[in-house]
Design a protein around this motif. Sequence first.
Motif, short mmCIF file in Angstrom:
data_model
loop_
_atom_site.label_atom_id
_atom_site.label_comp_id
_atom_site.label_asym_id
_atom_site.label_seq_id
_atom_site.Cartn_x
_atom_site.Cartn_y
_atom_site.Cartn_z
N GLY A 198 0.70 -1.15 -0.06
CA GLY A 198 -0.05 -0.19 0.07
C GLY A 198 0.75 1.37 -0.14
O GLY A 198 0.51 2.20 -0.75
N GLU A 199 1.88 1.13 0.86
CA GLU A 199 2.85 2.61 0.85
C GLU A 199 3.46 2.89 -0.51
O GLU A 199 3.53 4.05 -0.95
N VAL A 200 3.69 1.88 -1.03
CA VAL A 200 4.40 2.03 -2.29
C VAL A 200 3.36 2.55 -3.51
O VAL A 200 3.66 3.44 -4.23
N LEU A 201 2.31 1.88 -3.48
CA LEU A 201 1.27 2.19 -4.62
C LEU A 201 0.78 3.52 -4.22
O LEU A 201 0.45 4.24 -5.17
N GLU A 202 0.79 3.93 -2.88
CA GLU A 202 0.31 5.32 -2.58
C GLU A 202 1.24 6.47 -3.12
O GLU A 202 0.78 7.58 -3.67
N LEU A 203 2.59 5.95 -3.11
CA LEU A 203 3.59 7.03 -3.67
C LEU A 203 3.33 7.11 -5.23
O LEU A 203 3.31 8.26 -5.96
N ILE A 204 3.16 5.97 -5.79
CA ILE A 204 2.98 5.90 -7.42
C ILE A 204 1.55 6.90 -7.68
O ILE A 204 1.64 7.58 -8.64
N LYS A 205 0.66 6.80 -7.14
CA LYS A 205 -0.50 7.29 -7.04
C LYS A 205 -0.39 8.85 -6.99
O LYS A 205 -0.86 9.68 -7.94
N LYS A 206 0.53 9.30 -6.05
CA LYS A 206 0.83 10.66 -5.82
C LYS A 206 1.56 11.05 -7.08
O LYS A 206 1.25 12.34 -7.67
N LEU A 207 2.28 10.65 -7.64
CA LEU A 207 3.05 10.95 -8.88
C LEU A 207 2.29 11.12 -10.24
O LEU A 207 2.14 11.83 -10.94
N ALA A 208 1.40 10.01 -10.22
CA ALA A 208 -0.01 9.93 -11.29
C ALA A 208 -0.42 11.33 -11.16
O ALA A 208 -0.85 11.76 -12.23
N SER A 209 -0.95 11.92 -9.93
CA SER A 209 -1.82 12.83 -9.58
C SER A 209 -0.85 14.12 -9.97
O SER A 209 -1.68 15.09 -10.07
N SER A 210 0.24 14.17 -9.76
CA SER A 210 0.97 15.23 -10.01
C SER A 210 1.34 15.38 -11.73
O SER A 210 1.89 16.49 -12.05
N GLY A 211 1.10 14.45 -12.51
CA GLY A 211 0.87 14.58 -14.02
C GLY A 211 2.37 14.02 -14.51
O GLY A 211 2.55 14.05 -15.68
N MET A 212 2.90 13.19 -13.81
CA MET A 212 4.18 12.25 -14.14
C MET A 212 3.53 11.23 -15.38
O MET A 212 2.80 10.62 -14.99
N THR A 213 4.33 11.26 -16.59
CA THR A 213 4.14 10.11 -17.53
C THR A 213 4.73 8.77 -16.95
O THR A 213 5.96 8.90 -16.71
N MET A 214 3.69 7.73 -17.12
CA MET A 214 4.21 6.52 -16.58
C MET A 214 3.76 5.35 -17.27
O MET A 214 2.67 5.42 -17.66
N LEU A 215 4.86 4.15 -17.26
CA LEU A 215 4.31 3.07 -17.73
C LEU A 215 4.54 1.97 -16.58
O LEU A 215 5.71 1.88 -16.02
N VAL A 216 3.60 1.24 -16.10
CA VAL A 216 3.53 0.11 -15.03
C VAL A 216 3.18 -1.03 -15.21
O VAL A 216 2.15 -1.13 -15.67
N VAL A 217 4.35 -1.99 -15.30
CA VAL A 217 3.89 -3.47 -15.24
C VAL A 217 3.52 -3.64 -13.92
O VAL A 217 4.22 -3.64 -13.04
N THR A 218 2.36 -4.46 -13.64
CA THR A 218 1.53 -4.38 -12.33
C THR A 218 0.78 -5.68 -12.53
O THR A 218 0.04 -6.14 -13.60
N HIS A 219 0.65 -6.46 -11.25
CA HIS A 219 -0.32 -7.46 -11.07
C HIS A 219 -1.49 -6.96 -10.13
O HIS A 219 -2.40 -7.68 -9.77
N GLU A 220 -1.30 -5.66 -9.87
CA GLU A 220 -2.24 -5.09 -9.03
C GLU A 220 -3.40 -4.39 -9.83
O GLU A 220 -3.34 -3.21 -10.53
N MET A 221 -4.66 -5.42 -10.03
CA MET A 221 -5.54 -4.91 -10.92
C MET A 221 -6.45 -3.61 -10.43
O MET A 221 -6.79 -2.76 -11.30
N GLY A 222 -6.59 -3.79 -9.09
CA GLY A 222 -7.51 -2.52 -8.58
C GLY A 222 -6.55 -1.13 -8.65
O GLY A 222 -7.28 -0.18 -8.80
#
Length: 265
Positions: free
Chosen positions: A198-222
């Motif tokens: 959760g703590e790692v996903l929360e940081l990635i979410k913050k980056l996304a909301s800041s407008g960072m362009t990202m490609l994420v390979v993930t198994h976290e469907m939620g």
Amino acid sequence: MSDKEMVLSIKDLKKSFGSHEVIKGIDLDVCKGDVVAIIGLSGCGKSTFLRCINCMETPTSGSIVFEGEDLVTTKDLNLHRSKIGMVFQHFNLFNNLTVLDNICLAPLIYAKKQIKKEIGFWHFKQKSLAIKDAKKRVQEQALDLLKLIGLEEKANAYPSTLSGGQKQRIAIVRSLAMQPKVMLFDEPTSALDPEMVGEVLELIKKLASSGMTMLVVTHEMGFAKEVANKVLFIDEGVIKEQNTPQEFFTNPQNERLKEFLSKVL
């Protein structure tokens, strides 16, 4: 047609290891601020695809156009790669360096190269002062990043003393220290204990909301449903389906995707 700024344009990308073709022809356009979630079975080529984008693997053929330059053929590869951050599954921190030194390492190397280019080799005193100023600036930026993730007290700690979630958050800000235009995440939570995800996903979410362009390979469907604006399903080295999260998860078209989602949702 989107009026958003194009950041990456990938055309007919292929990658083989010997006679084994892993990536069999991928086309993808990524615009500024896009968050692209990449899902698929293990061994389908997801990680290889990211490593090709960052030129950690040399594509067999195709093009990866970033800021108007094809990374497959450019002569300024290191300059462009410095603008594409990469976060790995297993952190890849240097255990013999403190947290602060891990974060400062790449930007300081880059700063020294720029100083050498601008000042020249022989102006020792001027160069020494410039490097000292650069080191101070880089350390201040690193400490600001550590404050951003609430780990400033770990600046002088070594990676071996940290939890998995702390290591991964530090690996993320280490990439951010280079002020990248694009961030690539290769299954950033798969090596973590469940309570640390959760703590790692929360940081990635913050980056996304800041407008960072990202490609994420993930198994976290939620996470893919909530944060991405585009979801890709890679299977057998090609993109079998891509869509908005809503359409992707509620109305899949590809039979292989339907089968995959039935097992993970």
